[in-house]
Design a protein around this motif. Structure first.
Motif, mmCIF file in Angstrom:
data_model
loop_
_atom_site.group_PDB
_atom_site.id
_atom_site.type_symbol
_atom_site.label_atom_id
_atom_site.label_comp_id
_atom_site.label_asym_id
_atom_site.label_seq_id
_atom_site.Cartn_x
_atom_site.Cartn_y
_atom_site.Cartn_z
ATOM 1 N N GLU A 30 0.785 -1.280 -0.019
ATOM 2 C CA GLU A 30 0.215 0.077 -0.064
ATOM 3 C C GLU A 30 0.812 1.242 -0.113
ATOM 4 N N VAL A 31 2.040 1.101 0.777
ATOM 5 C CA VAL A 31 2.901 2.269 0.534
ATOM 6 C C VAL A 31 3.245 2.632 -0.827
ATOM 7 N N LEU A 32 3.775 1.518 -1.673
ATOM 8 C CA LEU A 32 4.183 1.710 -2.767
ATOM 9 C C LEU A 32 3.144 2.314 -3.656
ATOM 10 N N LEU A 33 2.012 1.611 -3.546
ATOM 11 C CA LEU A 33 0.821 2.221 -4.320
ATOM 12 C C LEU A 33 0.568 3.611 -4.140
ATOM 13 N N ALA A 34 0.601 3.937 -2.822
ATOM 14 C CA ALA A 34 0.295 5.316 -2.315
ATOM 15 C C ALA A 34 1.431 6.562 -3.171
ATOM 16 N N ARG A 35 2.624 5.832 -3.005
ATOM 17 C CA ARG A 35 3.422 6.659 -3.404
ATOM 18 C C ARG A 35 3.482 6.957 -5.152
ATOM 19 N N TYR A 36 3.458 5.903 -5.738
ATOM 20 C CA TYR A 36 3.372 5.788 -7.294
ATOM 21 C C TYR A 36 1.680 6.532 -7.727
ATOM 22 N N ALA A 37 0.773 6.177 -6.898
ATOM 23 C CA ALA A 37 -0.531 6.814 -7.409
ATOM 24 C C ALA A 37 -0.652 8.416 -6.846
ATOM 25 N N ARG A 38 -0.010 8.614 -5.869
ATOM 26 C CA ARG A 38 0.311 9.995 -5.137
ATOM 27 C C ARG A 38 -1.437 10.321 -4.690
ATOM 28 N N GLN A 39 -1.694 9.313 -4.009
ATOM 29 C CA GLN A 39 -3.202 9.119 -3.308
ATOM 30 C C GLN A 39 -2.927 8.478 -1.893
ATOM 31 N N THR A 40 -3.752 8.961 -0.890
ATOM 32 C CA THR A 40 -3.663 8.369 0.395
ATOM 33 C C THR A 40 -4.902 7.563 0.785
ATOM 34 N N ASP A 41 -5.907 7.107 -0.048
ATOM 35 C CA ASP A 41 -7.008 6.505 0.105
ATOM 36 C C ASP A 41 -6.689 5.062 -0.889
ATOM 37 N N ILE A 42 -6.293 4.135 -0.199
ATOM 38 C CA ILE A 42 -5.685 2.994 -0.980
ATOM 39 C C ILE A 42 -6.782 1.541 -0.830
ATOM 40 N N VAL A 43 -7.245 1.289 -2.031
ATOM 41 C CA VAL A 43 -8.171 0.363 -2.056
ATOM 42 C C VAL A 43 -7.536 -0.979 -2.851
ATOM 43 N N VAL A 44 -7.620 -2.271 -2.017
ATOM 44 C CA VAL A 44 -7.095 -3.352 -2.600
ATOM 45 C C VAL A 44 -8.015 -4.422 -2.307
ATOM 46 N N GLY A 45 -7.927 -5.357 -3.466
ATOM 47 C CA GLY A 45 -9.130 -6.615 -3.239
ATOM 48 C C GLY A 45 -7.991 -7.722 -2.777
ATOM 49 N N VAL A 46 -8.428 -8.520 -1.932
ATOM 50 C CA VAL A 46 -7.696 -9.764 -1.211
ATOM 51 C C VAL A 46 -8.687 -10.942 -1.091
ATOM 52 N N PRO A 47 -8.197 -12.057 -2.033
ATOM 53 C CA PRO A 47 -9.135 -13.215 -1.968
ATOM 54 C C PRO A 47 -8.975 -13.768 -0.522
ATOM 55 N N VAL A 48 -9.910 -14.366 0.037
ATOM 56 C CA VAL A 48 -9.898 -15.334 1.196
ATOM 57 C C VAL A 48 -10.710 -16.477 0.908
ATOM 58 N N ALA A 49 -10.015 -17.528 1.665
ATOM 59 C CA ALA A 49 -10.362 -18.989 1.244
ATOM 60 C C ALA A 49 -11.867 -18.966 1.702
ATOM 61 N N ASN A 50 -12.522 -18.469 2.581
ATOM 62 C CA ASN A 50 -14.011 -18.469 3.009
ATOM 63 C C ASN A 50 -14.376 -19.646 3.500
ATOM 64 N N ARG A 51 -13.415 -20.472 4.437
ATOM 65 C CA ARG A 51 -13.895 -21.811 4.853
ATOM 66 C C ARG A 51 -13.747 -21.567 6.246
ATOM 67 N N THR A 52 -14.568 -20.737 6.640
ATOM 68 C CA THR A 52 -14.632 -20.434 8.279
ATOM 69 C C THR A 52 -15.343 -21.241 9.328
ATOM 70 N N GLN A 53 -15.952 -22.445 8.614
ATOM 71 C CA GLN A 53 -16.682 -23.265 9.273
ATOM 72 C C GLN A 53 -15.957 -24.623 9.205
ATOM 73 N N PRO A 54 -15.660 -25.480 10.432
ATOM 74 C CA PRO A 54 -14.893 -26.523 10.129
ATOM 75 C C PRO A 54 -15.433 -27.792 9.201
#
Length: 179
Positions: A30-54
């Motif tokens: 996010e620091v890298l993105l903020a520096r290159y985009a010259r923005q302070t509001d950084i939004v990133v999509g992150v995949p999760v396995a979504n297997r929260t139940q045993p």
């Protein structure tokens, strides 16, 4: 490639700061993105396995959900301060990881553009579980790396934890970026 020595140092730093290695790597990205985009509001999509139940653990199938990780880098925080923000944001996102991404989009009703994912155009994935090979009698299956000439987002950072250290791969839209 990040060496095993550097990975160990990052793990140690993360433990001292009360965060996971994922959180440290995401904050750095996010620091890298903020520096290159010259923005302070950084939004990133992150995949999760979504297997929260045993009961879902042994099932075969695609349960991945995308989490929206939004960080505020306003006020020029130190890296430790940003790490605290990322930790709080990530824990809140994990608490709601069962909410389908499509439901969030439906609720927020952002402006839609054909061919673009709403809410984020940058993704970050950290694979810290070892890629196991499967054995079925004489047959053995193992992961195979294939070249992927297309990207689904403007920018995608994938980091995998291997025995030799961390390996990072960056995919990007050649319409927007050059090497």
């Amino acid at each position: 490639v990040l060496s095993a020595r550097l990975e160990a140092a990052l793990e140690s730093f993360s433990r001292r700061e009360g965060v996971t290695l994922f959180m440290t790597l995401l904050a750095a990205f996010e620091v890298l993105l903020a520096r290159y985009a010259r923005q302070t509001d950084i939004v990133v999509g992150v995949p999760v396995a979504n297997r929260t139940q045993p009961q879902l653990e042994p099932l075969v199938g695609f349960f991945v959900n995308m989490l929206v990780m939004r960080s505020d880098l306003g006020g020029n925080p130190t890296f430790r301060q940003l790490l605290g923000r990322v930790r709080a944001m990530a824990l809140e996102a994990y608490a709601h990881q069962d909410t389908p991404f499509e439901k969030i989009v439906e609720e927020l009703q952002p402006e839609r553009e054909s061919g673009r994912t709403p809410l984020f155009q940058v993704t970050f994935a950290f694979q810290n579980a070892p890629a196991a090979s499967l054995q079925f009698g004489e047959a053995r299956l193992e992961a195979m790396r294939i070249a992927n000439p297309t990207t689904r987002f403007d920018l995608e950072l994938y980091i995998a934890k291997l025995e030799t250290g961390l390996v990072a791969r960056l995919n990007y839209s050649t319409d927007l970026f050059d090497a």
